[in-house]
Write an enzyme that holds these catalytic residues in place. Sequence first.
Site: not given
Ligand code: NDP
Length: 296
Positions: A66, A264
Amino acid sequence: MVKLLSPDTPSVTLAATAREPAVTLPAIGQGSWHMGENRAPRRDEVHALQYGLDLGMTLIDTAEMYADGGAEKIVGEALRGRRDEAFVVSKVYPWNAGRQDAVAACERSLKRLGSDYLDLYLLHWPGNVPLEETLKAFEHLQAQGKIRRYGVSNFDIDDMHALHSLPGGNASAVNQVLYHLGSRGIEHSLLPWQRQHVLPTMAYCPLAQGGQELDHPEVRAIADTFGVTPAQVLLAWTIRPAPDGQRDVIAISKAVQPAHVEANAAALALRLDDASLARLDAAFPAPTRKPPLDIV
Ligand code: NDP
């Protein structure tokens, strides 16, 4: 030592290892993908993680991938002076997962995090380095005290079979995979297999990365019934207990906006009833055939 905000907090327990006692973690943790990429001010990302920690989301997930290490630096900054309040997960690139390379990669991650240990170190996805070599590297790091547990990510059922056939493979603490209401493929065979082997699941992208599931009329209707947001419905659904009543899924949602962090954390208090779960099942049916493992 990570603490639960209250005894009622939905939680998932990782089994004891030869060196570590069992650890109980809140079922919603924090992701960090895209942090450190200047999409949001750095200060806001650090504050978001700290706020989440204050609200009881003590598990923080990151990876050397990341922002090319930048996210680990944000996590490190957020944890300055309070490292012991958090359960930190990082991941090694498959091509860095060799016997020597994994040790060097882990040391680089620790330096960026400003910590002398990781609570959990995952192989980010299956690669070309023989798995037994990676397991040896993980065991070495564990013996050195640099990682407390190890595990895998993006492993499908065949990969899990291969892992469990190797010495040390069944000491893997979790499999971190994509799982959300709109992507239920793991429920066909991977999740049941993991349950049979008492192997907790870490669900990434539990909010479908802010996707269309959040706008689905059924999700909206259920959110309205409970007086919560669609995102909270998605999180509560992801961490719902297994058929035997045990919880074994940890959702790692990423949020930078303070209102998102708050929502969350508050989702830990939301319990979806059977009727709501049945409505969500009807709107987003579980797979009837084994699909390929979903990834991003
Ligand atoms: P998520 O499903 O967690 O979604 C993140 C998005 O949702 C961001 O745009 C965030 O906005 C928004 N969001 C967060 N909380 C809310 C809420 N309460 N209401 C509305 N929108 C919300 O996606 P990720 O891809 O980030 O997945 C989560 C984590 O999983 C990653 O950050 C990473 O650590 C891990 N991951 C692991 C992978 C792997 O291969 N092992 C692959 C992908 C992810 P904002 O930030 O603007 O608040």
